[in-house]
Design a protein around this motif. Structure first.
Motif, PDB file in Angstrom:
ATOM      1  N   LEU A   4       0.829  -1.204   0.000  1.00 45.65           N
ATOM      2  CA  LEU A   4       0.000   0.000   0.000  1.00 45.65           C
ATOM      3  C   LEU A   4       0.864   1.255   0.000  1.00 45.65           C
ATOM      4  O   LEU A   4       0.597   2.205  -0.734  1.00 45.65           O
ATOM      5  CB  LEU A   4      -0.959   0.012   1.203  1.00 45.65           C
ATOM      6  N   ASP A   5       1.936   1.256   0.794  1.00 39.20           N
ATOM      7  CA  ASP A   5       2.844   2.407   0.820  1.00 39.20           C
ATOM      8  C   ASP A   5       3.473   2.629  -0.556  1.00 39.20           C
ATOM      9  O   ASP A   5       3.599   3.759  -1.017  1.00 39.20           O
ATOM     10  CB  ASP A   5       3.940   2.200   1.870  1.00 39.20           C
ATOM     11  N   GLU A   6       3.861   1.541  -1.195  1.00 40.49           N
ATOM     12  CA  GLU A   6       4.446   1.624  -2.532  1.00 40.49           C
ATOM     13  C   GLU A   6       3.443   2.204  -3.535  1.00 40.49           C
ATOM     14  O   GLU A   6       3.777   3.068  -4.344  1.00 40.49           O
ATOM     15  CB  GLU A   6       4.902   0.228  -2.980  1.00 40.49           C
ATOM     16  N   ILE A   7       2.209   1.722  -3.469  1.00 44.01           N
ATOM     17  CA  ILE A   7       1.148   2.215  -4.360  1.00 44.01           C
ATOM     18  C   ILE A   7       0.923   3.708  -4.131  1.00 44.01           C
ATOM     19  O   ILE A   7       0.813   4.493  -5.083  1.00 44.01           O
ATOM     20  CB  ILE A   7      -0.152   1.422  -4.145  1.00 44.01           C
ATOM     21  N   LEU A   8       0.841   4.125  -2.867  1.00 42.63           N
ATOM     22  CA  LEU A   8       0.596   5.541  -2.567  1.00 42.63           C
ATOM     23  C   LEU A   8       1.756   6.421  -3.026  1.00 42.63           C
ATOM     24  O   LEU A   8       1.537   7.528  -3.533  1.00 42.63           O
ATOM     25  CB  LEU A   8       0.317   5.723  -1.075  1.00 42.63           C
ATOM     26  N   LEU A   9       2.966   5.948  -2.873  1.00 47.43           N
ATOM     27  CA  LEU A   9       4.134   6.691  -3.348  1.00 47.43           C
ATOM     28  C   LEU A   9       4.088   6.810  -4.872  1.00 47.43           C
ATOM     29  O   LEU A   9       4.300   7.894  -5.433  1.00 47.43           O
ATOM     30  CB  LEU A   9       5.427   6.002  -2.896  1.00 47.43           C
ATOM     31  N   ASN A  10       3.787   5.699  -5.554  1.00 47.51           N
ATOM     32  CA  ASN A  10       3.678   5.727  -7.012  1.00 47.51           C
ATOM     33  C   ASN A  10       2.563   6.664  -7.460  1.00 47.51           C
ATOM     34  O   ASN A  10       2.709   7.401  -8.441  1.00 47.51           O
ATOM     35  CB  ASN A  10       3.429   4.329  -7.572  1.00 47.51           C
ATOM     36  N   ASN A  11       1.451   6.665  -6.738  1.00 48.01           N
ATOM     37  CA  ASN A  11       0.331   7.536  -7.086  1.00 48.01           C
ATOM     38  C   ASN A  11       0.715   9.006  -6.935  1.00 48.01           C
ATOM     39  O   ASN A  11       0.370   9.834  -7.786  1.00 48.01           O
ATOM     40  CB  ASN A  11      -0.894   7.205  -6.233  1.00 48.01           C
ATOM     41  N   LYS A  12       1.425   9.325  -5.872  1.00 51.87           N
ATOM     42  CA  LYS A  12       1.850  10.711  -5.656  1.00 51.87           C
ATOM     43  C   LYS A  12       2.720  11.182  -6.821  1.00 51.87           C
ATOM     44  O   LYS A  12       2.515  12.275  -7.361  1.00 51.87           O
ATOM     45  CB  LYS A  12       2.604  10.823  -4.334  1.00 51.87           C
ATOM     46  N   GLU A  13       3.669  10.362  -7.228  1.00 55.69           N
ATOM     47  CA  GLU A  13       4.540  10.705  -8.358  1.00 55.69           C
ATOM     48  C   GLU A  13       3.732  10.817  -9.648  1.00 55.69           C
ATOM     49  O   GLU A  13       3.956  11.721 -10.456  1.00 55.69           O
ATOM     50  CB  GLU A  13       5.647   9.663  -8.505  1.00 55.69           C
TER      51      GLU A  13
END
Length: 177
Positions: A4-13
């Motif tokens: 989930l953290d990875e997904i949220l980081l990717n989404n922010k970028e």
């Protein structure tokens, strides 16, 4: 890092670099595609068909299987509410639902804490969408959609198989004929 953290980081970028384009919720090619949820089709199927963002409604499930009313409901919604004029049921070679092992499925469910009494309430082979083979599944699915009293006879329903390695398509049913 958790997924989930990875997904949220990717989404922010993604959001920071995304060029906003306002698209209609109506499919520009007036097309609905019923296909499998197989991971090999993600980011692959649409380019193999020349479909871009906003072009088509894509309905996915395990084995692109038309085993219950949900697929018919989604296709009908696409036709009557969203302007779809054609439907493609697209299966793929080497589908994980072909000859799915019901006993292995049941054992996995029990191992993960599902009550065996609840499992006994369903026909696991039908419930999971296990199929005999990919081609007959597409042929049967097209017939179920075409024969539904909720789908107009004027809507072409096509049946295809895609190779998830090469992207090559085979037409099993040409809905225009």
């Amino acid at each position: 890092m958790m997924i989930l953290d990875e997904i949220l980081l990717n989404n922010k970028e993604f959001v920071e670099n995304f060029e906003v384009v306002n698209l209609s919720h109506l499919p520009q090619k007036k097309l609905a595609i019923v296909t499998c949820m197989d991971t090999r089709l993600v980011g692959f199927l649409e380019p193999a068909l020349g479909i871009e963002r906003g072009d088509a409604k894509v309905i996915k499930n395990a084995g692109n299987n038309v085993i219950d009313s949900d697929v018919i409901r989604s296709v009908a919604a696409a036709i009557f509410s969203l302007g779809v004029e054609e439907v493609m049921l697209i299966g793929h070679k080497n589908c994980g639902m072909a000859n799915a092992d019901v006993n292995k499925l049941k054992a996995s469910m029990i191992e993960k804490g599902i009550d065996p009494e609840e499992i006994a309430k369903v026909d696991l082979k039908e419930w999971i969408g296990a199929i005999e083979d990919e081609e007959s599944n597409v042929l049967n699915g097209v017939e179920k959609i075409k024969n539904s009293p909720l789908i107009p006879e004027t809507v072409p329903i096509h049946g295809l198989i895609i190779d998830p390695t090469t992207g090559s398509l085979d037409v099993l049913i040409n809905g225009y004929k």
